[in-house]
Design a protein around this motif. Sequence first.
Motif, PDB file in Angstrom:
ATOM      1  N   GLY A 473       9.320  17.750   8.214  1.00  0.00           N
ATOM      2  CA  GLY A 473      10.199  17.061   7.276  1.00  0.00           C
ATOM      3  C   GLY A 473       9.558  16.876   5.917  1.00  0.00           C
ATOM      4  N   SER A 474      10.314  16.386   4.987  1.00  0.00           N
ATOM      5  CA  SER A 474       9.859  16.204   3.616  1.00  0.00           C
ATOM      6  C   SER A 474       9.132  14.875   3.471  1.00  0.00           C
ATOM      7  CB  SER A 474      11.058  16.252   2.661  1.00  0.00           C
ATOM      8  OG  SER A 474      10.650  16.003   1.347  1.00  0.00           O
ATOM      9  N   ILE A 475       7.856  14.931   3.052  1.00  0.00           N
ATOM     10  CA  ILE A 475       7.050  13.726   2.804  1.00  0.00           C
ATOM     11  C   ILE A 475       6.782  13.653   1.299  1.00  0.00           C
ATOM     12  CG2 ILE A 475       4.854  12.566   3.224  1.00  0.00           C
ATOM     13  CD1 ILE A 475       6.634  12.647   5.667  1.00  0.00           C
ATOM     14  N   ASP A 476       7.303  12.624   0.635  1.00  0.00           N
ATOM     15  CA  ASP A 476       7.041  12.492  -0.795  1.00  0.00           C
ATOM     16  C   ASP A 476       6.526  11.110  -1.182  1.00  0.00           C
ATOM     17  OD1 ASP A 476       9.339  11.020  -0.540  1.00  0.00           O
ATOM     18  OD2 ASP A 476      10.622  12.434  -1.618  1.00  0.00           O
ATOM     19  N   VAL A 477       6.263  10.251  -0.169  1.00  0.00           N
ATOM     20  CA  VAL A 477       5.620   8.957  -0.403  1.00  0.00           C
ATOM     21  C   VAL A 477       4.498   8.802   0.634  1.00  0.00           C
ATOM     22  CG1 VAL A 477       5.881   6.466  -0.474  1.00  0.00           C
ATOM     23  CG2 VAL A 477       7.740   7.925  -1.279  1.00  0.00           C
ATOM     24  N   VAL A 478       3.303   8.534   0.152  1.00  0.00           N
ATOM     25  CA  VAL A 478       2.149   8.437   1.065  1.00  0.00           C
ATOM     26  C   VAL A 478       1.403   7.137   0.795  1.00  0.00           C
ATOM     27  CG1 VAL A 478      -0.021   9.476   1.817  1.00  0.00           C
ATOM     28  CG2 VAL A 478       1.909  10.948   1.215  1.00  0.00           C
ATOM     29  N   ILE A 479       1.180   6.357   1.865  1.00  0.00           N
ATOM     30  CA  ILE A 479       0.290   5.192   1.795  1.00  0.00           C
ATOM     31  C   ILE A 479      -1.125   5.712   2.028  1.00  0.00           C
ATOM     32  CG2 ILE A 479      -0.323   2.997   2.860  1.00  0.00           C
ATOM     33  CD1 ILE A 479       2.657   2.801   3.706  1.00  0.00           C
ATOM     34  N   ILE A 480      -1.995   5.518   1.043  1.00  0.00           N
ATOM     35  CA  ILE A 480      -3.330   6.120   1.073  1.00  0.00           C
ATOM     36  C   ILE A 480      -4.361   5.033   1.357  1.00  0.00           C
ATOM     37  CG2 ILE A 480      -4.987   7.540  -0.187  1.00  0.00           C
ATOM     38  CD1 ILE A 480      -2.638   8.201  -2.127  1.00  0.00           C
ATOM     39  N   LEU A 481      -5.135   5.251   2.414  1.00  0.00           N
ATOM     40  CA  LEU A 481      -6.244   4.358   2.743  1.00  0.00           C
ATOM     41  C   LEU A 481      -7.504   4.908   2.092  1.00  0.00           C
ATOM     42  CD1 LEU A 481      -5.527   3.865   6.555  1.00  0.00           C
ATOM     43  CD2 LEU A 481      -4.846   2.363   4.677  1.00  0.00           C
ATOM     44  N   GLY A 482      -8.081   4.143   1.166  1.00  0.00           N
ATOM     45  CA  GLY A 482      -9.325   4.563   0.541  1.00  0.00           C
ATOM     46  C   GLY A 482      -9.127   5.682  -0.467  1.00  0.00           C
ATOM     47  N   GLY A 483     -10.231   6.382  -0.758  1.00  0.00           N
ATOM     48  CA  GLY A 483     -10.209   7.414  -1.781  1.00  0.00           C
ATOM     49  C   GLY A 483     -10.311   6.793  -3.167  1.00  0.00           C
ATOM     50  N   ASP A 484     -10.841   7.533  -4.116  1.00  0.00           N
ATOM     51  CA  ASP A 484     -10.917   7.016  -5.483  1.00  0.00           C
ATOM     52  C   ASP A 484      -9.609   7.327  -6.214  1.00  0.00           C
ATOM     53  OD1 ASP A 484     -11.427   9.605  -7.353  1.00  0.00           O
ATOM     54  OD2 ASP A 484     -12.502   9.838  -5.448  1.00  0.00           O
ATOM     55  N   HIS A 485      -9.322   6.516  -7.231  1.00  0.00           N
ATOM     56  CA  HIS A 485      -8.040   6.627  -7.934  1.00  0.00           C
ATOM     57  C   HIS A 485      -7.880   8.009  -8.564  1.00  0.00           C
ATOM     58  CE1 HIS A 485      -4.456   5.012  -9.897  1.00  0.00           C
ATOM     59  NE2 HIS A 485      -4.838   5.687 -10.981  1.00  0.00           N
ATOM     60  N   GLU A 486      -8.942   8.537  -9.137  1.00  0.00           N
ATOM     61  CA  GLU A 486      -8.857   9.842  -9.795  1.00  0.00           C
ATOM     62  C   GLU A 486      -8.518  10.937  -8.793  1.00  0.00           C
ATOM     63  OE1 GLU A 486     -11.756  12.878 -12.336  1.00  0.00           O
ATOM     64  OE2 GLU A 486     -12.281  10.768 -12.131  1.00  0.00           O
ATOM     65  N   GLY A 487      -9.174  10.888  -7.617  1.00  0.00           N
ATOM     66  CA  GLY A 487      -8.884  11.884  -6.591  1.00  0.00           C
ATOM     67  C   GLY A 487      -7.464  11.786  -6.073  1.00  0.00           C
ATOM     68  N   ASN A 488      -6.984  10.564  -5.880  1.00  0.00           N
ATOM     69  CA  ASN A 488      -5.612  10.390  -5.406  1.00  0.00           C
ATOM     70  C   ASN A 488      -4.600  10.862  -6.449  1.00  0.00           C
ATOM     71  OD1 ASN A 488      -6.602   9.275  -3.039  1.00  0.00           O
ATOM     72  ND2 ASN A 488      -6.420   7.168  -3.771  1.00  0.00           N
ATOM     73  N   ALA A 489      -4.931  10.613  -7.724  1.00  0.00           N
ATOM     74  CA  ALA A 489      -4.024  11.007  -8.800  1.00  0.00           C
ATOM     75  C   ALA A 489      -3.923  12.519  -8.942  1.00  0.00           C
ATOM     76  CB  ALA A 489      -4.480  10.383 -10.118  1.00  0.00           C
ATOM     77  N   ALA A 490      -4.866  13.264  -8.377  1.00  0.00           N
ATOM     78  CA  ALA A 490      -4.770  14.723  -8.425  1.00  0.00           C
ATOM     79  C   ALA A 490      -3.620  15.244  -7.572  1.00  0.00           C
ATOM     80  CB  ALA A 490      -6.094  15.337  -7.966  1.00  0.00           C
ATOM     81  N   PHE A 491      -3.154  14.407  -6.617  1.00  0.00           N
ATOM     82  CA  PHE A 491      -2.086  14.840  -5.721  1.00  0.00           C
ATOM     83  C   PHE A 491      -0.741  14.181  -6.043  1.00  0.00           C
ATOM     84  CE2 PHE A 491      -5.964  15.690  -3.349  1.00  0.00           C
ATOM     85  CZ  PHE A 491      -5.703  16.928  -2.772  1.00  0.00           C
TER      86      PHE A 491
END
Length: 536
Positions: A473-491
């Motif tokens: 199915g289509s996933i377009d909202v993800v709850i992210i545990l951890g990771g740095d903001h810059e890395g998450n913003a790449a996705f």
Amino acid sequence: MPLHRTPEIAAPAPPAPKQAQPAALGVLAGLAAAKLLAHLPAINQYGYFRDELYYLASTRHLALGYVDHPPLSIAVLAGVRALAGDSLPALRLTPLLCGLAVVVLTALLARELGGGRLAQGAAGLAVLSAPVYLAIHHYYSMNALDHVAWASAALLLAKALRTGRASTWMLLGLVLGLGLLNKLSVLWLGAGIGAGLLLTPCRRFLLSRGPWLAAAIAAALFAPHVAWQAAHGWPTLEFMSNATRHKMVQTGLAEFLSGQVLTMNPATLLIWLPGLLSGLRPGAEPRARLFSIAWLGVFALLASGGPSRSSYLAPAYPMLFASGGVSLERLREAAARARAGSFARRLRAAAAPAALSAMILIGAPLVPYALPVLPPDAFLAYMKAIGIAPRGEERSARAELPQQYADMFGWEEMAEQAARAYALLTPQERARAAVFGQNYGEAGAIDVLGKRLGLPPAISGHNSYWMWGPPPGSIDVVIILGGDHEGNAAFFEEVTVVGRVECRRCMPYERDLAVSIGRRPRLPLEEAWPRLKRFM
């Protein structure tokens, strides 16, 4: 004048294997009761161990293999979960039963080598008092099952070498095959047995069909997992290579040796070292010699490997504990034969009670390091008073608690914070949402503990989670545990931090963990998935 030939003197034949003695049932019952009394107070302490969450999540993806282990431990856990649920007591009953089995099997191995009541008791007590066994038999993992496989294989091998029965060799092959389906370290045991057979009088069995039947059965049982590895591009080899280079701490020979003494209980040296040496002396019983050579072979493989944990050698010790128990009993018999009142008699007579007492007196203070019998604050005070700080075996930052304890904290808080983030989503977003964990512990916490909170299944790029792929199915909202903001913003075009996981006791990389919501992915999850792969 006729020449007289000097008669040839035949080499002395190796001593025949000793007949098994009666089982010391009272001793075995006492050891089993002591094992239960040690573990039961701790069975529900602290919380789920990181790997337990991952194993429980794996039961929803039954397969012939996983990135970091073969399939048997997951299949067993799936059965446990179906019968008893996934509470901590239900989960930890299996490793406790495995621990009981190892104690009894080691005592029975001493019996098989000709040991009586004292030998069986000493061998079983050595297992019971070793911190590494207490720790591994506390939580569910493939390691507890691995200990049973090695101890069972040693007992069956000793019987096969005494009786020569093809049926016993076949049972040995079955145990080795199942052991390989549980953990690849049984390959080390196979190498040790092979070296022992070649380098002892037991090599005569190589002319019979028994060892070859055992090898064929083990290979046949292991073949489906090998086929799975080949079909999936040998992920375990990639995992092992990455873990060796980036995760595990390099260990020198001296450090590996000192780790053996501490994790096995320093006093068990009085059992396993004589067991090792008795098998190497001239005229040793062939089976005892085979066990000593097998142990040395496994030791050499691990000690030369660089990043080896001390616990990796633990499954091999029942062979030496059994031989050492027999040696201790022979000392007592020698004391009975010695001249009354002599110093040698007194020394030999004191050896057994001294060794048994030392294992108890030195092993007891080490119990809190292996089992969570103390509350965290009390354990930290105890550790400071004793002055023993466990050595880290991974390159990650240290926690105030040893890693095996720190990895039992923080998971409930993590699931609760993810649930709070999920509650912030609109009903439409929840239908297209997933929770992403940086590692299998975080993802496992969501799958196991987040289910009752209404969270969707977790996704991750770590080990088998990556192989299971993104949900359909289509996933377009993800709850992210951890990771740095810059890395998450790449996705994601929009990343909002909505909470933090506060956990004082857990590992540093799980402490003060940001919980973010990522919206409007820059590319579909299926296309981003190859970039998330992390086998280590």
